[in-house]
Design a protein around this motif. Structure first.
Motif, PDB file in Angstrom:
ATOM      1  N   VAL A  26       0.844  -1.208   0.000  1.00 10.50           N
ATOM      2  CA  VAL A  26       0.000   0.000   0.000  1.00 10.50           C
ATOM      3  C   VAL A  26       0.872   1.249   0.000  1.00 10.50           C
ATOM      4  O   VAL A  26       0.627   2.196  -0.755  1.00 10.50           O
ATOM      5  CB  VAL A  26      -0.971  -0.002   1.204  1.00 10.50           C
ATOM      6  N   ASN A  27       1.906   1.256   0.815  1.00 13.79           N
ATOM      7  CA  ASN A  27       2.806   2.402   0.863  1.00 13.79           C
ATOM      8  C   ASN A  27       3.439   2.639  -0.510  1.00 13.79           C
ATOM      9  O   ASN A  27       3.493   3.775  -0.996  1.00 13.79           O
ATOM     10  CB  ASN A  27       3.893   2.189   1.914  1.00 13.79           C
ATOM     11  N   ASN A  28       3.914   1.573  -1.132  1.00 12.26           N
ATOM     12  CA  ASN A  28       4.543   1.710  -2.448  1.00 12.26           C
ATOM     13  C   ASN A  28       3.558   2.207  -3.500  1.00 12.26           C
ATOM     14  O   ASN A  28       3.911   3.014  -4.365  1.00 12.26           O
ATOM     15  CB  ASN A  28       5.176   0.386  -2.883  1.00 12.26           C
ATOM     16  N   GLY A 158      -7.426   9.817  -8.871  1.00 18.50           N
ATOM     17  CA  GLY A 158      -7.029   8.432  -8.608  1.00 18.50           C
ATOM     18  C   GLY A 158      -6.269   8.307  -7.296  1.00 18.50           C
ATOM     19  O   GLY A 158      -6.525   7.405  -6.488  1.00 18.50           O
ATOM     20  N   TYR A 159      -5.346   9.232  -7.088  1.00 11.96           N
ATOM     21  CA  TYR A 159      -4.562   9.249  -5.851  1.00 11.96           C
ATOM     22  C   TYR A 159      -5.459   9.477  -4.644  1.00 11.96           C
ATOM     23  O   TYR A 159      -5.393   8.746  -3.651  1.00 11.96           O
ATOM     24  CB  TYR A 159      -3.498  10.338  -5.955  1.00 11.96           C
ATOM     25  N   ARG A 164      -8.107   7.644   0.329  1.00 16.78           N
ATOM     26  CA  ARG A 164      -9.222   7.724   1.268  1.00 16.78           C
ATOM     27  C   ARG A 164      -9.908   6.386   1.526  1.00 16.78           C
ATOM     28  O   ARG A 164     -10.716   6.271   2.449  1.00 16.78           O
ATOM     29  CB  ARG A 164     -10.251   8.725   0.751  1.00 16.78           C
ATOM     30  N   GLN A 165      -9.629   5.375   0.692  1.00 15.07           N
ATOM     31  CA  GLN A 165     -10.292   4.083   0.868  1.00 15.07           C
ATOM     32  C   GLN A 165      -9.714   3.345   2.067  1.00 15.07           C
ATOM     33  O   GLN A 165      -8.520   3.416   2.341  1.00 15.07           O
ATOM     34  CB  GLN A 165     -10.124   3.228  -0.391  1.00 15.07           C
ATOM     35  N   PHE A 166     -10.604   2.632   2.751  1.00 15.72           N
ATOM     36  CA  PHE A 166     -10.178   1.809   3.870  1.00 15.72           C
ATOM     37  C   PHE A 166      -9.750   0.468   3.305  1.00 15.72           C
ATOM     38  O   PHE A 166     -10.405  -0.047   2.423  1.00 15.72           O
ATOM     39  CB  PHE A 166     -11.332   1.641   4.877  1.00 15.72           C
ATOM     40  N   PRO A 167      -8.707  -0.101   3.727  1.00 15.24           N
ATOM     41  CA  PRO A 167      -7.811   0.179   4.839  1.00 15.24           C
ATOM     42  C   PRO A 167      -6.579   1.004   4.454  1.00 15.24           C
ATOM     43  O   PRO A 167      -5.736   1.293   5.292  1.00 15.24           O
ATOM     44  CB  PRO A 167      -7.416  -1.211   5.333  1.00 15.24           C
ATOM     45  N   SER A 169      -6.310   4.023   3.936  1.00 16.52           N
ATOM     46  CA  SER A 169      -6.307   5.294   4.653  1.00 16.52           C
ATOM     47  C   SER A 169      -5.496   5.207   5.951  1.00 16.52           C
ATOM     48  O   SER A 169      -4.900   6.203   6.377  1.00 16.52           O
ATOM     49  CB  SER A 169      -7.740   5.743   4.954  1.00 16.52           C
ATOM     50  N   MET A 170      -5.446   4.025   6.544  1.00 18.59           N
ATOM     51  CA  MET A 170      -4.659   3.861   7.781  1.00 18.59           C
ATOM     52  C   MET A 170      -3.163   4.034   7.478  1.00 18.59           C
ATOM     53  O   MET A 170      -2.468   4.753   8.182  1.00 18.59           O
ATOM     54  CB  MET A 170      -4.905   2.486   8.410  1.00 18.59           C
ATOM     55  N   ILE A 171      -2.709   3.367   6.432  1.00 21.96           N
ATOM     56  CA  ILE A 171      -1.294   3.470   6.048  1.00 21.96           C
ATOM     57  C   ILE A 171      -0.990   4.906   5.617  1.00 21.96           C
ATOM     58  O   ILE A 171       0.035   5.481   5.989  1.00 21.96           O
ATOM     59  CB  ILE A 171      -0.958   2.493   4.906  1.00 21.96           C
ATOM     60  N   ALA A 172      -1.891   5.498   4.848  1.00 20.61           N
ATOM     61  CA  ALA A 172      -1.689   6.862   4.354  1.00 20.61           C
ATOM     62  C   ALA A 172      -1.545   7.850   5.503  1.00 20.61           C
ATOM     63  O   ALA A 172      -0.669   8.717   5.477  1.00 20.61           O
ATOM     64  CB  ALA A 172      -2.842   7.266   3.446  1.00 20.61           C
ATOM     65  N   SER A 173      -2.393   7.723   6.516  1.00 22.46           N
ATOM     66  CA  SER A 173      -2.313   8.664   7.647  1.00 22.46           C
ATOM     67  C   SER A 173      -1.041   8.426   8.462  1.00 22.46           C
ATOM     68  O   SER A 173      -0.421   9.380   8.933  1.00 22.46           O
ATOM     69  CB  SER A 173      -3.553   8.582   8.522  1.00 22.46           C
ATOM     70  N   MET A 174      -0.630   7.177   8.609  1.00 25.84           N
ATOM     71  CA  MET A 174       0.596   6.883   9.352  1.00 25.84           C
ATOM     72  C   MET A 174       1.829   7.412   8.620  1.00 25.84           C
ATOM     73  O   MET A 174       2.772   7.861   9.242  1.00 25.84           O
ATOM     74  CB  MET A 174       0.752   5.366   9.571  1.00 25.84           C
ATOM     75  N   ARG A 175       1.799   7.398   7.298  1.00 28.15           N
ATOM     76  CA  ARG A 175       2.955   7.793   6.502  1.00 28.15           C
ATOM     77  C   ARG A 175       2.894   9.268   6.074  1.00 28.15           C
ATOM     78  O   ARG A 175       3.790   9.763   5.435  1.00 28.15           O
ATOM     79  CB  ARG A 175       3.072   6.910   5.257  1.00 28.15           C
ATOM     80  N   GLY A 176       1.825   9.980   6.414  1.00 28.75           N
ATOM     81  CA  GLY A 176       1.747  11.412   6.149  1.00 28.75           C
ATOM     82  C   GLY A 176       1.324  11.788   4.737  1.00 28.75           C
ATOM     83  O   GLY A 176       1.556  12.911   4.296  1.00 28.75           O
TER      84      GLY A 176
END
Length: 197
Positions: A26-28, A158-159, A164-167, A169-176
């Motif tokens: 997800v991060n990548n 697209g980005y 914003r999609q779960f899950p 969004s969890m990784i996105a918020s943790m990684r800024g």
């Protein structure tokens, strides 16, 4: 019992490994999409720069025919300077920064429109081959701007959707990772202009 405990430990380790791999994936994907938005933003800036590069030649050509239209010519030069002075860091594409960029570019578009109205008074200028070539290049560039803005909005959509999609969004918020702004129509553009004869 020992065997059951070992199975539980192996399952927990497998779940941790699979979860870690998913998070990395997800991060990548977010990094890839973020870079795509930044790349598309560079294309938007590229076509705006092309327009800006054409303006001095256009002003010089018009100046040769309509030197007493000094105020209009200076307005175009000033609007160009303002438009080129607004730079946005692609990693900080906020609605406010994009609005500031759009306002500066809108001022230049307006000044160019006034210049084209002035040109209508000079039939010799309208027939000048250099002017016609510059005008065609400028029109083509305006079309490119529209296309690149649309592509930017698609990349940002697209980005933002993935972000914003779960899950994810969890990784996105943790990684800024943050939502990207869109190009929007100028205020008042939803109303058709009145044409009176």
């Amino acid at each position: 019992m020992k065997r059951t405990g070992l199975i539980v430990v192996v399952i927990i380790i497998l779940l941790v490994v699979v979860g870690f791999q998913w998070g990395v994936g997800v991060n990548n994907k977010l990094v890839q999409m973020d870079e795509s938005v930044k790349s598309q933003w560079s294309q938007v800036e590229n076509v705006y720069q092309r327009r800006s590069d054409l303006i001095p030649n256009l002003v010089a050509t018009v100046k040769g025919y309509a030197s007493h239209e000094k105020e209009t010519l200076e307005g175009v030069v000033e609007a160009r300077a303002k438009a080129t002075s607004v730079n946005i860091d692609p990693s900080k594409l906020t609605p406010e920064s994009l609005q500031q960029f759009q306002q500066a570019q809108g001022g230049l578009t307006s000044a160019l429109g006034r210049l084209m109205v002035v040109v209508e008074k000079y039939p010799d200028l309208k027939a000048n081959e250099n002017f016609l070539n510059l005008q065609a290049q400028l029109e083509g560039t305006e079309n490119r701007i529209t296309v690149e803005r649309q592509k930017f909005n698609q990349a940002a959509q697209g980005y933002n959707t993935f972000l914003r999609q779960f899950p994810q969004s969890m990784i996105a918020s943790m990684r800024g990772f943050e939502k990207k702004a869109y190009f929007e129509a100028e205020k008042g553009s939803e109303k058709a202009p009145k044409v009176q004869f």
